[in-house]
Write a protein that holds these residues in place. Structure first.
Motif, PDB file in Angstrom:
ATOM      1  N   HIS A  34       0.842  -1.214   0.000  1.00 50.11           N
ATOM      2  CA  HIS A  34       0.000   0.000   0.000  1.00 50.11           C
ATOM      3  C   HIS A  34       0.871   1.256   0.000  1.00 50.11           C
ATOM      4  O   HIS A  34       0.619   2.202  -0.760  1.00 50.11           O
ATOM      5  N   GLU A  35       1.889   1.283   0.822  1.00 51.82           N
ATOM      6  CA  GLU A  35       2.785   2.441   0.856  1.00 51.82           C
ATOM      7  C   GLU A  35       3.580   2.554  -0.451  1.00 51.82           C
ATOM      8  O   GLU A  35       3.757   3.648  -0.984  1.00 51.82           O
TER       9      GLU A  35
ATOM     10  N   ARG B 159       0.223   4.896  -1.221  1.00 47.56           N
ATOM     11  CA  ARG B 159      -0.892   4.919  -0.255  1.00 47.56           C
ATOM     12  C   ARG B 159      -2.247   4.829  -0.924  1.00 47.56           C
ATOM     13  O   ARG B 159      -3.175   5.572  -0.571  1.00 47.56           O
TER      14      ARG B 159
ATOM     15  N   LEU C 143      12.494  11.038  15.980  1.00 50.70           N
ATOM     16  CA  LEU C 143      12.722  12.486  15.921  1.00 50.70           C
ATOM     17  C   LEU C 143      14.098  12.804  15.348  1.00 50.70           C
ATOM     18  O   LEU C 143      14.259  13.757  14.587  1.00 50.70           O
TER      19      LEU C 143
ATOM     20  N   ARG D 221      11.464  21.076  11.979  1.00 50.74           N
ATOM     21  CA  ARG D 221      10.194  21.281  11.280  1.00 50.74           C
ATOM     22  C   ARG D 221       9.021  21.302  12.271  1.00 50.74           C
ATOM     23  O   ARG D 221       8.063  22.058  12.082  1.00 50.74           O
TER      24      ARG D 221
ATOM     25  N   PRO E 122      -6.416  13.887  12.364  1.00 49.00           N
ATOM     26  CA  PRO E 122      -6.851  12.709  11.599  1.00 49.00           C
ATOM     27  C   PRO E 122      -5.876  12.422  10.464  1.00 49.00           C
ATOM     28  O   PRO E 122      -5.503  13.336   9.723  1.00 49.00           O
TER      29      PRO E 122
ATOM     30  N   TRP F 238       2.416  12.229  13.064  1.00 51.18           N
ATOM     31  CA  TRP F 238       3.676  12.898  13.389  1.00 51.18           C
ATOM     32  C   TRP F 238       3.953  12.927  14.891  1.00 51.18           C
ATOM     33  O   TRP F 238       5.071  12.686  15.347  1.00 51.18           O
ATOM     34  N   MET F 239       2.918  13.248  15.657  1.00 48.92           N
ATOM     35  CA  MET F 239       3.116  13.437  17.091  1.00 48.92           C
ATOM     36  C   MET F 239       3.504  12.147  17.820  1.00 48.92           C
ATOM     37  O   MET F 239       3.997  12.206  18.954  1.00 48.92           O
TER      38      MET F 239
ATOM     39  N   HIS G 198       5.939  10.300  17.093  1.00 52.36           N
ATOM     40  CA  HIS G 198       7.392  10.379  17.243  1.00 52.36           C
ATOM     41  C   HIS G 198       7.781  11.319  18.382  1.00 52.36           C
ATOM     42  O   HIS G 198       8.747  11.075  19.107  1.00 52.36           O
ATOM     43  N   VAL G 199       7.025  12.399  18.523  1.00 49.15           N
ATOM     44  CA  VAL G 199       7.274  13.312  19.648  1.00 49.15           C
ATOM     45  C   VAL G 199       6.995  12.602  20.972  1.00 49.15           C
ATOM     46  O   VAL G 199       7.727  12.757  21.952  1.00 49.15           O
TER      47      VAL G 199
ATOM     48  N   GLY H  54      -1.864   4.432   5.382  1.00 43.04           N
ATOM     49  CA  GLY H  54      -0.734   5.254   5.814  1.00 43.04           C
ATOM     50  C   GLY H  54      -1.167   6.665   6.193  1.00 43.04           C
ATOM     51  O   GLY H  54      -2.231   7.141   5.788  1.00 43.04           O
ATOM     52  N   THR H  55      -0.308   7.326   6.967  1.00 39.82           N
ATOM     53  CA  THR H  55      -0.621   8.659   7.462  1.00 39.82           C
ATOM     54  C   THR H  55       0.472   9.637   7.039  1.00 39.82           C
ATOM     55  O   THR H  55       1.545   9.234   6.611  1.00 39.82           O
ATOM     56  N   VAL H  56       0.164  10.940   7.196  1.00 40.55           N
ATOM     57  CA  VAL H  56       1.131  11.976   6.841  1.00 40.55           C
ATOM     58  C   VAL H  56       1.780  12.544   8.109  1.00 40.55           C
ATOM     59  O   VAL H  56       1.485  12.108   9.220  1.00 40.55           O
ATOM     60  N   LYS H  57       2.681  13.479   7.916  1.00 38.74           N
ATOM     61  CA  LYS H  57       3.361  14.150   9.032  1.00 38.74           C
ATOM     62  C   LYS H  57       3.377  15.643   8.723  1.00 38.74           C
ATOM     63  O   LYS H  57       4.363  16.189   8.264  1.00 38.74           O
ATOM     64  N   GLU H  58       2.226  16.307   8.958  1.00 41.18           N
ATOM     65  CA  GLU H  58       2.067  17.706   8.587  1.00 41.18           C
ATOM     66  C   GLU H  58       1.562  18.587   9.721  1.00 41.18           C
ATOM     67  O   GLU H  58       1.807  19.784   9.731  1.00 41.18           O
ATOM     68  N   THR H  59       0.835  18.013  10.665  1.00 44.40           N
ATOM     69  CA  THR H  59       0.126  18.832  11.637  1.00 44.40           C
ATOM     70  C   THR H  59       0.562  18.466  13.055  1.00 44.40           C
ATOM     71  O   THR H  59       0.557  17.287  13.415  1.00 44.40           O
ATOM     72  N   VAL H  60       0.899  19.469  13.846  1.00 40.16           N
ATOM     73  CA  VAL H  60       1.296  19.175  15.213  1.00 40.16           C
ATOM     74  C   VAL H  60       0.068  19.042  16.098  1.00 40.16           C
ATOM     75  O   VAL H  60      -1.018  19.544  15.782  1.00 40.16           O
TER      76      VAL H  60
END
Lengths: 226, 226, 226, 226, 226, 226
Positions: D28-29, D33, D206, D214, F61, F65-66, F68-69, F137-143
């Motif tokens: 899928h990736e 996606r 991280l 970022r 949604p 990203w978070m 990883h934080v 899969g997901t993105v990494k755009e929004t905190v």
């Protein structure tokens, strides 16, 4: 095992009325996209638009006893917020309780469960946002809590928080944030007036918000149909 | 990673208007019982009845950026069709985008996600078929596709296909089939007029459609209550 | 393999009309909080309020053939009750069948599946309580049963039972209990009139129903906000 | 009204086997996606992991006749993909059909409906991804289509596309893209091996992905618990 | 307001054991494709396969008091069938009640609600088919009924009916039909043995069941991929 | 717009381990039937049983990203608790993040969304309670936020609260209450040992808990089958 807290604090009436005027979508945005209750809460009639101070009421499944306890704690301008301790769609609330709440100046009901007598409630103009419409009767055997914080439809609500509800659903604003959120909502709405006019005149959001460069940067390409 | 296709072909306007007149149920039957979008797409107000050429828009969950890209591709008579890449009920669309679409002559929105400002949309008379009414705001971070084929609410839709939507839901007609489907729908409707009159006069479907013998063959028996 | 039972008994017309007047919530309470169909059955328009004798019809998924068989068994004042043998939301019923039922004096349809032509049904004033609004067409291949007992939306219904349906949902009353239930409903309603007046005057349910002592016994405590 | 297409093309067997090895998430990736079927399709036993060429089969609700037609079109290494024309959870498939498919070398079944005999299917080691486990029997009255493109659980599938299914669900890869996707999946997997080792050693994502700057740019702040 | 009926009749033990051997799918088919409970009832562990006489128990939402009443009515070989009066997923049942039922020879539990302690129930080998796994505790305030007919997960069940449950779900057989159904199931199974062997040898259902002519009659056409 | 709080307080390790031993149902009862997360959170493998200190993580949604934080804030013995700001079932979490969490001694993941790589997670023995299994899969755009209080699956969770999770689901215990709840759970369990033995010996709950008189008072009657 149950607690009923009296004399909860409320937000300022003028702030509450301002929030009611802005409505759910604007208030939700103004406070940073937080505070919405889940979308399964729907108004039993439309249009409907209220705001008020939350009187919270936690009930056992299939048991509406605590609603009577809650009524006594309601003051004019309040909104009653009811959540069961486990998922339930029974008809906790009907025209008699609505008559009682209306007599005490309550502006509406938010309930993560079922209600009944919706034809009568509609005639009375008493707005309700509920999870279900279901006539199933309830018992009066188990005590719960009034005016403790609770989670209703996925949102944490403290007694005295401001509830805003309209055709889009339900939003909660912390009492301490209410004035600031109202001010942000006012600015947001002012800002939207100009945008609305430009969009109505046919201008594109792409241009008004200057999106083309950033879209291209993120990899968007425009091509013509082959 | 995203594509926006310009200048897609459309079906003939008179065919589109004819399909609008017939409505979803008749069109669906006329083309051989295909093309329906899932029943969870519901109109935000009723009655509502539109047809138009599909401009398709695929969006990331919780991200309405591509709607602005899609607006530019819309022409008078179009219907915007939006599907998220994974299930989402956020409020992708509200009165500002509706103002923009209306300014470009778009007839309505089909979205397998949420919308907000439904009181305003109702006042504007801008029809929407959606999966949810939810005020949840969205971001503008991820590009998607405009005018590529997509699956919306379980149905495959090509840009330029004809969308028919009314109180019964939403149906898609392939652009190349639109004229033939309209003709079949016309015949079907003509045929139903006579049937409706006979049924209204009290004649039974059992007799009009001559079903008794075949029912008996399949094993149906009539008995009197003991 | 299918059976259609003719000449089922009905309850007295005056009892049926009385039950219609009381509505679902009152009738449900009057008979001891039983008889409700599941809350997923919703009216296609509101307000709507009917009562009538059940003609029952069991259908295969995606097959509406037996509805034509059922129409012949309907008499003025009846309510057609349809349940599929497994979960289905196809559009079994539309304006032609409604025309036929209306011509035979049928008061409405209860169906644990889908219906279509809801704009037309609304114009005709033919009330329907359904699980879905969906235009999906059905076939005519498999026989089922008419006027055998069936389970519809979780409730057992015998042919000739009284169906009461309004904006709150649908309730079934056994034919043999109908007169007694109507009498109990009358008493309940009379009793509520006085309660409603006292509540409207601002009296509390806590006092009218004398709940304070029992609440305290069960452990409820009242405290003031710190 | 029904069509059965014979001799559909398939992807290369070695590519199919490679895709099977990578599994659903990686495939899928690797293809950007896309291609997932909805998450309501679940394996009847775990672990299960297959890939194969899609033989598609569209069926009427509650009618499994076309499955017998489809079996004849299956070759060793195929995966049968079944979708009903409207939502249905009946038990279209059991141990007899599984015996037949297994005899023809079919690797598994994907069905957006119900299956039964799951204890026997588990013993046989015949993997199925379905929407429901339900014993409800079906009829054989209505023809459908075999090896036409269809939408199954929200994804468009052409006959001969590669289906990959494992404990994470089901993914479709266009036949023409299969080799390229397999190559991308191989690279992705190679890349992950190094990442996995570093993460297992306690390094943070991280740092590995260099996210701190970022995140700060987007407004994230770190504070200590007061 | 509650009733507990003692000394209900049961079906013959040998018939019950025979039905257990055939399992849900075969029994359901043998009695004419009726009697299934809804597919949302799932076993808490697999494999599981039981049959027994139904002791029925109707409970209030969130109130498991009547289960204690029901235990006393259970005899070795029984199956306890529990349905709430309105939808509820609370954990009515855990390892203590299972210990009690097991001590009285009860074969399993069917409950259209929630259960808890499922790790312990699994270790004990006490099979349960439930709507949910949920630890939510219940109260003991409201009486219900034991051994009255009830609707559980959409199926009507009389006390003393035979319940058959396995990995495919749950089926009810009327007590008076049990022997005849067992005999039909025996014949069905015998018939399937031959079919299974032929299918395993690669013969097609199309040929075994002689379907080709009838398929063609109904309009199915075979074509080669272009 | 996002906040990550460092150095949150935790409950005592011995108390956490004690709570783990008691499990969800006992802990939930011991603290007064509160604290359960909704039943749609299910373990990806069984049996599984953990307890630990909550590190909370609020995500957009379709955006992981978070996570990883959050990993950086985790210490040995913690449980990561993730909730999206609006409903989402995307696969936020897979074997790489699990490898990272496992390397930092994290005991498991609670997520009101989807996960993937469940075969690998099962092999690793890394327990997860999730709403869905979905490879999306997901993105990494929004905190978002780490270690702020959040509502997860209907329950309010503060960072540092104790999470208990097993086959029955997930429960939260306030950090300040943990020791007292552990003590009450110990007593409850001790009390149950005796009860279990008596029930296993065939004694009835009716007698052990002395229920007969109160049942009769509430109106329960015992009658013999006619």
């Amino acid at each position: 095992m149950g607690l009923c807290v009296r004399n909860i604090p409320r937000a300022d009436a003028s702030v509450i009325d301002a929030l009611q005027g802005f409505g759910v979508a604007t208030v939700h945005e103004a406070q940073g996209r937080i505070g919405l209750l889940a979308s399964h809460l729907r108004p039993i009639f439309r249009p409907a638009k209220i705001a008020g101070s939350a009187v919270t009421c936690e009930v056992a499944p299939g048991d509406n006893w605590m609603l009577h306890v809650a009524v006594e704690q309601c003051r004019p301008g309040d909104v009653l917020v009811v959540a069961p301790t486990s998922p339930c769609e029974d008809g906790y609330f009907g025209d008699l309780l609505a008559t009682s709440l209306q007599a005490h100046g309550v502006r509406g009901l938010i309930i993560d469960a079922g209600v009944r007598d919706v034809a009568e409630l509609t005639e009375m103009g008493f707005p309700v946002w509920s999870k279900a419409i279901f006539a199933q009767g309830t018992v009066k055997e188990t005590v719960g809590n009034v005016n403790l914080p609770l989670v209703c439809a996925g949102a944490l609500i403290h007694p005295g928080d401001v509830i805003v509800a309209d055709d889009d659903g339900v939003c909660v604003v912390r009492r301490g944030d209410a004035a600031a959120v109202a001010e942000k909502a006012r600015k947001r709405e002012a800002n939207e007036t100009d945008k609305r006019a430009r969009l109505a005149a046919g201008e594109l959001g792409l241009d008004i918000y200057d999106m083309r460069a950033r879209l291209a940067e993120k990899g968007l390409r425009w091509v013509d149909e082959a």
